[in-house]
Design a protein around this motif. Structure first.
Motif, PDB file in Angstrom:
ATOM      1  N   LEU A   6       3.122   0.714  -3.248  1.00 27.84           N
ATOM      2  CA  LEU A   6       2.606  -0.486  -3.917  1.00 27.84           C
ATOM      3  C   LEU A   6       3.749  -1.300  -4.521  1.00 27.84           C
ATOM      4  N   HIS A   7       4.761  -0.618  -5.040  1.00 29.41           N
ATOM      5  CA  HIS A   7       5.944  -1.314  -5.572  1.00 29.41           C
ATOM      6  C   HIS A   7       6.704  -2.010  -4.437  1.00 29.41           C
ATOM      7  N   ILE A   8       6.828  -1.324  -3.305  1.00 23.61           N
ATOM      8  CA  ILE A   8       7.515  -1.924  -2.159  1.00 23.61           C
ATOM      9  C   ILE A   8       6.764  -3.164  -1.688  1.00 23.61           C
ATOM     10  N   GLU A   9       5.445  -3.080  -1.643  1.00 24.73           N
ATOM     11  CA  GLU A   9       4.637  -4.240  -1.259  1.00 24.73           C
ATOM     12  C   GLU A   9       4.824  -5.379  -2.253  1.00 24.73           C
ATOM     13  N   LYS A  10       4.802  -5.056  -3.534  1.00 28.15           N
ATOM     14  CA  LYS A  10       4.962  -6.073  -4.574  1.00 28.15           C
ATOM     15  C   LYS A  10       6.300  -6.779  -4.452  1.00 28.15           C
ATOM     16  N   ASP A  11       7.324  -6.045  -3.995  1.00 25.06           N
ATOM     17  CA  ASP A  11       8.657  -6.623  -3.823  1.00 25.06           C
ATOM     18  C   ASP A  11       8.804  -7.384  -2.508  1.00 25.06           C
ATOM     19  N   GLY A  12       7.718  -7.473  -1.734  1.00 27.60           N
ATOM     20  CA  GLY A  12       7.767  -8.228  -0.492  1.00 27.60           C
ATOM     21  C   GLY A  12       8.247  -7.437   0.708  1.00 27.60           C
ATOM     22  N   PHE A  13       8.099  -6.125   0.677  1.00 24.17           N
ATOM     23  CA  PHE A  13       8.514  -5.249   1.785  1.00 24.17           C
ATOM     24  C   PHE A  13       9.979  -5.468   2.182  1.00 24.17           C
ATOM     25  N   PRO A  14      10.925  -5.228   1.263  1.00 23.28           N
ATOM     26  CA  PRO A  14      12.343  -5.359   1.643  1.00 23.28           C
ATOM     27  C   PRO A  14      12.641  -4.501   2.871  1.00 23.28           C
TER      28      PRO A  14
END
Length: 342
Positions: A231-239
């Motif tokens: 969910l954090h990765i998604e929130k960051d825009g999938f770096p």
């Protein structure tokens, strides 16, 4: 009227799921073609991902619930994928024996065609189990987790016995507050222990508690926090540099039954990341570029050690976990009737 609405909703859900199945199959067909062309250049981690895919597809066919004339075509396509993947994995194994004999011998059991098994039941993560904080550093090096897995598999040096239990591995694999690849490797350890029926390990005692923590409880703790990371990765825009971990988390937690990892928006993102050749790519000039490591990873976060970059920056590891994640999605939609968004 309520009955009519329910029927319409169910039919709409089935139709949407069939479209997802077709999109997943098309993406897997391209990824399998990429593997067929490049199998002799894949490392063990990459080949393992395709072996897991084969097992997921075979289980999907055994439990297939999609019905009707439109369901015949995807079923046949999945059958064809199973044959292609199985044949190509066997070809790749011959190459691994030649070029990575020591590593191959250590992990040979997980490349066996009947090694991977899956439960038909579904469950979900529990947000109450999210760690209040994560350790800044990785909890252990990848070499340490390799040794613990060798001990489970019965391939550790002179101790050729399955389910070897050591205090060091028990401590490492039950340590809480780990993140990233340490966390996913803790889950892999207990997945392997369950598959090997290591009863001396799956009920192991947490080193910081007098109470025994069951494997199921540990897996729920691990997958809950892997969900939080995703969910954090998604929130960051999938770096791009975090997509490998994102995909690995979906593959692992999905294949052991955590259905809330099968989010439609995540599936759409994964499908969109595939390169035209069928692979999943890294950015930059080389995985071993000091500049790329500095830019792509924060302090204490390691690059995947076991990866190989092919033409156009195609990543063996990222492609392997992508097909594992997609195979897990396909199994979910193929064997679950009237699936509703988790």
């Amino acid at each position: 009227m309520n009955s009519v609405l329910i029927i319409i909703t169910v039919l709409s859900c089935v139709s949407a799921n069939e479209r997802k199945v077709n999109h997943i199959i098309s993406t897997l067909e391209r990824a399998v073609l990429f593997f067929e062309v490049n199998y002799d250049r894949f490392n063990l981690d990459g080949v393992t991902g395709y072996r897991v895919l084969q097992a997921l597809l075979e289980d999907t066919l055994k439990r297939w619930t999609l019905s009707g004339p439109e369901a015949d075509s995807p079923y046949t396509k999945v059958e064809d994928l199973v044959k292609k993947v199985g044949f190509t994995v066997e070809m790749a194994i011959k190459e691994l024996k030649l070029h990575q004999p020591a590593y191959f011998n250590a992990f040979e059991p997980i490349l066996q065609v009947n090694f991977w098994t899956f439960r038909p039941e579904w469950t979900q993560t529990d947000r109450k189990l999210v760690y209040p904080k994560w350790r800044v550093k990785e909890c252990f090096e990848e070499e340490d987790s390799d040794i613990c897995m060798f001990q489970i598999l019965g391939t550790w040096k002179d101790y050729r016995v399955n389910c070897l239990d050591t205090a060091k591995c028990t401590k490492l694999m039950t340590t809480l507050y780990c993140s990233d690849y340490s966390l996913s490797h803790q889950l892999i350890y207990f997945i392997l222990a369950e598959i090997k029926n290591c009863t001396n390990i799956v009920g192991s005692q947490h080193p910081q508690s007098r109470n025994s923590i069951s494997t199921q409880r540990l897996k729920k703790i691990f997958c809950t926090n892997m969900m939080e990371i995703n969910l954090h990765i998604e929130k960051d825009g999938f770096p791009v540099y975090q997509r490998d971990l994102f995909l690995e988390n979906i593959m692992l937690c999905g294949m052991i039954g955590y259905s809330d990892f099968y989010k439609t928006r995540w599936l759409e993102a994964i499908l969109s990341w595939q390169y035209p050749s069928g692979c999943y790519v890294e950015t930059g000039r080389s995985m071993h570029s000091a500049e790329m490591k500095q830019n792509a990873f924060t302090e204490h976060k390691r690059v995947k050690r076991e990866d190989v970059l092919l033409d156009d920056n195609c990543s063996c590891h990222k492609t392997a976990v992508a097909v594992g994640a997609l195979g897990s999605y396909l199994r979910f939609y193929g064997i679950s009737q009237n699936v509703i968004e988790p």
